[in-house]
Motif scaffolding. Structure first.
Motif, PDB file in Angstrom:
ATOM      1  N   GLU A  17       0.721  -1.246  -0.017  1.00 20.43           N
ATOM      2  CA  GLU A  17       0.006  -0.046  -0.215  1.00 20.43           C
ATOM      3  C   GLU A  17       0.792   1.163   0.143  1.00 20.43           C
ATOM      4  OE1 GLU A  17      -4.078  -1.201   2.320  1.00 20.43           O
ATOM      5  OE2 GLU A  17      -2.349  -0.768   3.311  1.00 20.43           O
ATOM      6  N   PHE A  18       1.905   1.474   0.771  1.00 20.24           N
ATOM      7  CA  PHE A  18       2.752   2.454   0.873  1.00 20.24           C
ATOM      8  C   PHE A  18       3.657   2.719  -0.444  1.00 20.24           C
ATOM      9  CE2 PHE A  18       6.931   4.239   1.342  1.00 20.24           C
ATOM     10  CZ  PHE A  18       6.522   5.473   2.454  1.00 20.24           C
ATOM     11  N   ILE A  19       4.062   1.417  -1.096  1.00 16.95           N
ATOM     12  CA  ILE A  19       4.541   1.738  -2.318  1.00 16.95           C
ATOM     13  C   ILE A  19       3.660   2.174  -3.334  1.00 16.95           C
ATOM     14  CG2 ILE A  19       5.640   0.176  -4.090  1.00 16.95           C
ATOM     15  CD1 ILE A  19       7.054  -1.618  -2.064  1.00 16.95           C
ATOM     16  N   VAL A  24       6.299   4.624  -5.513  1.00 17.82           N
ATOM     17  CA  VAL A  24       7.874   4.372  -5.156  1.00 17.82           C
ATOM     18  C   VAL A  24       8.255   3.541  -6.523  1.00 17.82           C
ATOM     19  CG1 VAL A  24       9.325   2.965  -3.637  1.00 17.82           C
ATOM     20  CG2 VAL A  24       7.667   4.305  -2.642  1.00 17.82           C
ATOM     21  N   LEU A  25       7.512   2.593  -7.020  1.00 19.26           N
ATOM     22  CA  LEU A  25       8.058   1.920  -8.181  1.00 19.26           C
ATOM     23  C   LEU A  25       8.128   2.782  -9.249  1.00 19.26           C
ATOM     24  CD1 LEU A  25       6.011  -1.450  -7.491  1.00 19.26           C
ATOM     25  CD2 LEU A  25       8.524  -1.051  -7.312  1.00 19.26           C
ATOM     26  N   VAL A  26       7.179   3.647  -9.601  1.00 17.23           N
ATOM     27  CA  VAL A  26       7.387   4.694 -10.609  1.00 17.23           C
ATOM     28  C   VAL A  26       8.504   5.454 -10.811  1.00 17.23           C
ATOM     29  CG1 VAL A  26       6.432   6.768 -11.667  1.00 17.23           C
ATOM     30  CG2 VAL A  26       4.563   5.144 -10.682  1.00 17.23           C
ATOM     31  N   VAL A  27       9.055   5.795  -9.616  1.00 16.61           N
ATOM     32  CA  VAL A  27      10.195   6.503  -9.466  1.00 16.61           C
ATOM     33  C   VAL A  27      11.464   5.532  -9.928  1.00 16.61           C
ATOM     34  CG1 VAL A  27      11.950   7.712  -7.865  1.00 16.61           C
ATOM     35  CG2 VAL A  27       9.393   8.202  -7.827  1.00 16.61           C
ATOM     36  N   LEU A  28      11.407   4.355  -9.282  1.00 14.23           N
ATOM     37  CA  LEU A  28      12.629   3.388  -9.287  1.00 14.23           C
ATOM     38  C   LEU A  28      12.614   3.124 -10.908  1.00 14.23           C
ATOM     39  CD1 LEU A  28      12.422   0.966  -6.346  1.00 14.23           C
ATOM     40  CD2 LEU A  28      13.943   2.960  -6.962  1.00 14.23           C
ATOM     41  N   GLY A  29      11.372   2.831 -11.223  1.00 16.39           N
ATOM     42  CA  GLY A  29      11.092   2.483 -12.733  1.00 16.39           C
ATOM     43  C   GLY A  29      11.614   3.553 -13.928  1.00 16.39           C
ATOM     44  N   SER A  30      11.556   4.841 -13.500  1.00 12.38           N
ATOM     45  CA  SER A  30      12.171   5.744 -14.331  1.00 12.38           C
ATOM     46  C   SER A  30      13.553   5.970 -14.500  1.00 12.38           C
ATOM     47  CB  SER A  30      11.511   7.277 -13.855  1.00 12.38           C
ATOM     48  OG  SER A  30      11.982   7.421 -12.481  1.00 12.38           O
ATOM     49  N   SER A  48      23.136  13.613 -11.196  1.00 11.38           N
ATOM     50  CA  SER A  48      22.120  14.862 -11.265  1.00 11.38           C
ATOM     51  C   SER A  48      20.988  14.326 -12.170  1.00 11.38           C
ATOM     52  CB  SER A  48      22.679  15.974 -11.704  1.00 11.38           C
ATOM     53  OG  SER A  48      23.408  16.127 -13.029  1.00 11.38           O
ATOM     54  N   PHE A  49      21.280  13.804 -13.394  1.00  5.33           N
ATOM     55  CA  PHE A  49      20.214  13.581 -14.264  1.00  5.33           C
ATOM     56  C   PHE A  49      19.200  12.678 -13.565  1.00  5.33           C
ATOM     57  CE2 PHE A  49      18.457  10.676 -17.345  1.00  5.33           C
ATOM     58  CZ  PHE A  49      17.740  11.686 -18.124  1.00  5.33           C
ATOM     59  N   TYR A  50      19.612  11.541 -13.160  1.00  7.01           N
ATOM     60  CA  TYR A  50      18.705  10.532 -12.702  1.00  7.01           C
ATOM     61  C   TYR A  50      18.102  11.162 -11.317  1.00  7.01           C
ATOM     62  CZ  TYR A  50      21.339   7.231 -15.491  1.00  7.01           C
ATOM     63  OH  TYR A  50      21.929   6.652 -16.745  1.00  7.01           O
ATOM     64  N   TRP A  51      18.679  11.964 -10.541  1.00  8.05           N
ATOM     65  CA  TRP A  51      18.184  12.579  -9.373  1.00  8.05           C
ATOM     66  C   TRP A  51      16.946  13.529  -9.955  1.00  8.05           C
ATOM     67  CZ3 TRP A  51      16.791  13.067  -4.538  1.00  8.05           C
ATOM     68  CH2 TRP A  51      16.224  13.965  -3.838  1.00  8.05           C
ATOM     69  N   LEU A  52      17.183  14.273 -10.868  1.00  7.54           N
ATOM     70  CA  LEU A  52      16.157  15.288 -11.489  1.00  7.54           C
ATOM     71  C   LEU A  52      14.983  14.424 -12.103  1.00  7.54           C
ATOM     72  CD1 LEU A  52      18.367  17.988 -13.196  1.00  7.54           C
ATOM     73  CD2 LEU A  52      16.936  18.195 -11.244  1.00  7.54           C
ATOM     74  N   LEU A  53      15.366  13.380 -12.890  1.00 11.31           N
ATOM     75  CA  LEU A  53      14.098  12.575 -13.429  1.00 11.31           C
ATOM     76  C   LEU A  53      13.369  12.097 -12.410  1.00 11.31           C
ATOM     77  CD1 LEU A  53      12.886  11.607 -16.145  1.00 11.31           C
ATOM     78  CD2 LEU A  53      14.608   9.535 -16.162  1.00 11.31           C
ATOM     79  N   ALA A  54      13.928  11.235 -11.577  1.00 12.33           N
ATOM     80  CA  ALA A  54      13.074  10.427 -10.555  1.00 12.33           C
ATOM     81  C   ALA A  54      12.396  11.392  -9.642  1.00 12.33           C
ATOM     82  CB  ALA A  54      14.189   9.744  -9.613  1.00 12.33           C
ATOM     83  N   SER A  55      13.023  12.517  -9.132  1.00 12.02           N
ATOM     84  CA  SER A  55      12.391  13.271  -8.188  1.00 12.02           C
ATOM     85  C   SER A  55      11.275  14.280  -8.879  1.00 12.02           C
ATOM     86  CB  SER A  55      13.515  14.327  -7.589  1.00 12.02           C
ATOM     87  OG  SER A  55      13.772  14.963  -8.420  1.00 12.02           O
ATOM     88  N   PHE A 274       0.640  -2.319  -8.441  1.00 14.87           N
ATOM     89  CA  PHE A 274       2.124  -2.865  -8.225  1.00 14.87           C
ATOM     90  C   PHE A 274       2.943  -3.446  -9.410  1.00 14.87           C
ATOM     91  CE2 PHE A 274       5.278  -5.883  -6.532  1.00 14.87           C
ATOM     92  CZ  PHE A 274       5.915  -5.306  -5.735  1.00 14.87           C
ATOM     93  N   TRP A 275       2.415  -4.473 -10.139  1.00  8.24           N
ATOM     94  CA  TRP A 275       3.120  -5.150 -11.151  1.00  8.24           C
ATOM     95  C   TRP A 275       3.056  -4.204 -12.385  1.00  8.24           C
ATOM     96  CZ3 TRP A 275       6.191  -8.788 -10.003  1.00  8.24           C
ATOM     97  CH2 TRP A 275       6.167  -9.538  -8.715  1.00  8.24           C
ATOM     98  N   GLY A 276       2.100  -3.405 -12.571  1.00  5.91           N
ATOM     99  CA  GLY A 276       2.151  -2.817 -13.669  1.00  5.91           C
ATOM    100  C   GLY A 276       3.298  -1.499 -13.491  1.00  5.91           C
ATOM    101  N   ASP A 277       3.498  -1.280 -12.488  1.00  5.99           N
ATOM    102  CA  ASP A 277       4.684  -0.226 -12.161  1.00  5.99           C
ATOM    103  C   ASP A 277       6.108  -1.179 -12.332  1.00  5.99           C
ATOM    104  OD1 ASP A 277       3.384   2.112 -11.930  1.00  5.99           O
ATOM    105  OD2 ASP A 277       3.177   1.966 -10.094  1.00  5.99           O
ATOM    106  N   VAL A 278       6.081  -2.223 -11.689  1.00  2.56           N
ATOM    107  CA  VAL A 278       7.257  -3.140 -11.673  1.00  2.56           C
ATOM    108  C   VAL A 278       7.893  -3.150 -13.383  1.00  2.56           C
ATOM    109  CG1 VAL A 278       8.101  -5.466 -11.624  1.00  2.56           C
ATOM    110  CG2 VAL A 278       7.037  -4.369  -9.912  1.00  2.56           C
ATOM    111  N   ILE A 279       7.031  -3.108 -14.280  1.00  5.91           N
ATOM    112  CA  ILE A 279       7.637  -3.435 -15.695  1.00  5.91           C
ATOM    113  C   ILE A 279       8.626  -2.274 -16.065  1.00  5.91           C
ATOM    114  CG2 ILE A 279       5.697  -4.518 -16.369  1.00  5.91           C
ATOM    115  CD1 ILE A 279       4.871  -1.821 -17.974  1.00  5.91           C
ATOM    116  N   PHE A 280       8.623  -1.212 -15.584  1.00  2.90           N
ATOM    117  CA  PHE A 280       9.721  -0.266 -15.809  1.00  2.90           C
ATOM    118  C   PHE A 280      10.980  -0.198 -15.194  1.00  2.90           C
ATOM    119  CE2 PHE A 280       5.441   1.756 -16.871  1.00  2.90           C
ATOM    120  CZ  PHE A 280       5.712   2.058 -18.306  1.00  2.90           C
ATOM    121  N   ILE A 281      11.052  -1.210 -14.301  1.00  8.74           N
ATOM    122  CA  ILE A 281      12.266  -1.539 -13.807  1.00  8.74           C
ATOM    123  C   ILE A 281      13.004  -2.566 -14.383  1.00  8.74           C
ATOM    124  CG2 ILE A 281      13.313  -2.665 -11.661  1.00  8.74           C
ATOM    125  CD1 ILE A 281      11.222  -1.718  -9.842  1.00  8.74           C
TER     126      ILE A 281
END
Length: 296
Positions: A17-19, A24-30, A48-55, A274-281
């Motif tokens: 639920e928290f994820i 959370v998975l959207v950020v990690l997937g990006s 810096s790029f990965y920080w900017l994209l994820a955040s 959850f699994w829909g967002d996992v695909i981007f990892i």
């Protein structure tokens, strides 16, 4: 969300639920997908790029949830919207401070070409929020899921390409279109499963605009179109990077297809999200697992 959950706190959320709630998975997937295409297009992307994209993606998703939560406040049926409304006084200043910090990081550390592309993408995000949250959207036929899909795909594919050797030709357009359709399929699955809650909250989505039957049809059309784009790219484009992209995309296609087919199973506890967002990892993992092999 039932009436006895009105005092729900972040600490009461289960892990999944928290994820799901805080993307959370959207950020990690990006990060994972942009890293993958950064390697594909030989881009020199710093931290810096990965920080900017994820955040920035987290800012977009979080602000979207807050604005949706404000529409029904304590009456929000969705846990995600209720939590974001409840903690809005902490979340909104955090988003503002993070946005200012990110603007400074972007202007100081990003190369000019990447900065210009980022500004264009940021403008697209502003248009999205204006259209979806501040204008009457009932007369707008383009679903918000499609707008988000294109923006996110550009962030994960085009930005690394701009920093690398991506040529904006038919090959590149097919790849961006494939990722956009994958993301569109993913968001349509979310919209399909969120239909009942969105109806109760009076929120606009593809499913509430089209109805469940039509949405289910479009999900399959979108996924099939993504596969057709991938097939055209596979058989008609000459490229030395086909194998890693093919592995990543085929895994993503198959996960979405399983979620689509096993509707009831993935409806439990929002497993579809959850699994829909996992695909981007998946893309980043594919590169890390197989980069040592000779055919990469």
């Amino acid at each position: 969300m039932s009436s006895d959950s009105r005092n729900l706190r972040i600490s009461d959320l289960e892990i999944v639920e928290f994820i799901n709630c805080f993307s959370v998975l959207v950020v990690l997937g990006s990060v994972s997908t942009s890293y993958f295409f950064g390697q594909i297009y030989k881009a020199q992307l710093g931290y810096s790029f990965y920080w900017l994209l994820a955040s920035t993606i987290w800012i977009i998703y979080t602000l979207d949830h807050v604005l949706d939560g404000l529409k029904h406040k304590e009456q929000s049926v969705s846990i995600r919207h209720y939590i974001h409304f409840k903690y809005r006084k902490t979340i909104l200043p955090t988003l503002a401070a993070l946005s200012i910090f990110n603007a400074y990081i972007a202007f100081v550390f990003l190369p000019t070409a990447l900065l210009k592309a980022g500004v264009v993408l940021a403008f697209s995000v502003l248009v999205y929020f204006l259209v979806v949250h501040f204008l009457k959207t009932k007369n707008i036929t383009i679903p918000k899921e499609l707008m988000v899909s294109v923006i996110v795909a550009c962030g994960m594919v085009v930005l690394p390409g701009v920093a690398g050797d991506m040529k904006f030709n038919g090959e590149a357009m097919l790849m961006v279109l494939s990722l956009s359709l994958v993301n569109f399929t993913n968001l349509l699955l979310f919209s399909y499963h969120d239909y009942a809650n969105d109806i109760k909250n009076g929120l606009e989505s593809a499913a509430t605009q089209w109805g469940l039957d039509r949405t289910r049809e479009v999900i399959m059309y979108a996924l099939a179109s993504a596969f057709i784009c991938f097939t055209i790219w596979t058989f008609f484009i000459v490229s030395p990077i086909k194998l890693p992209i093919s592995i990543a995309l085929l895994i993503m296609f198959n996960v979405l297809l399983v979620i689509y087919i096993q509707e009831d199973r993935f409806a439990e506890e929002e497993k579809y999200r959850f699994w829909g967002d996992v695909i981007f990892i998946v893309p980043g993992l594919v590169w890390l697992l197989f980069q040592q092999t000779s055919f990469f």
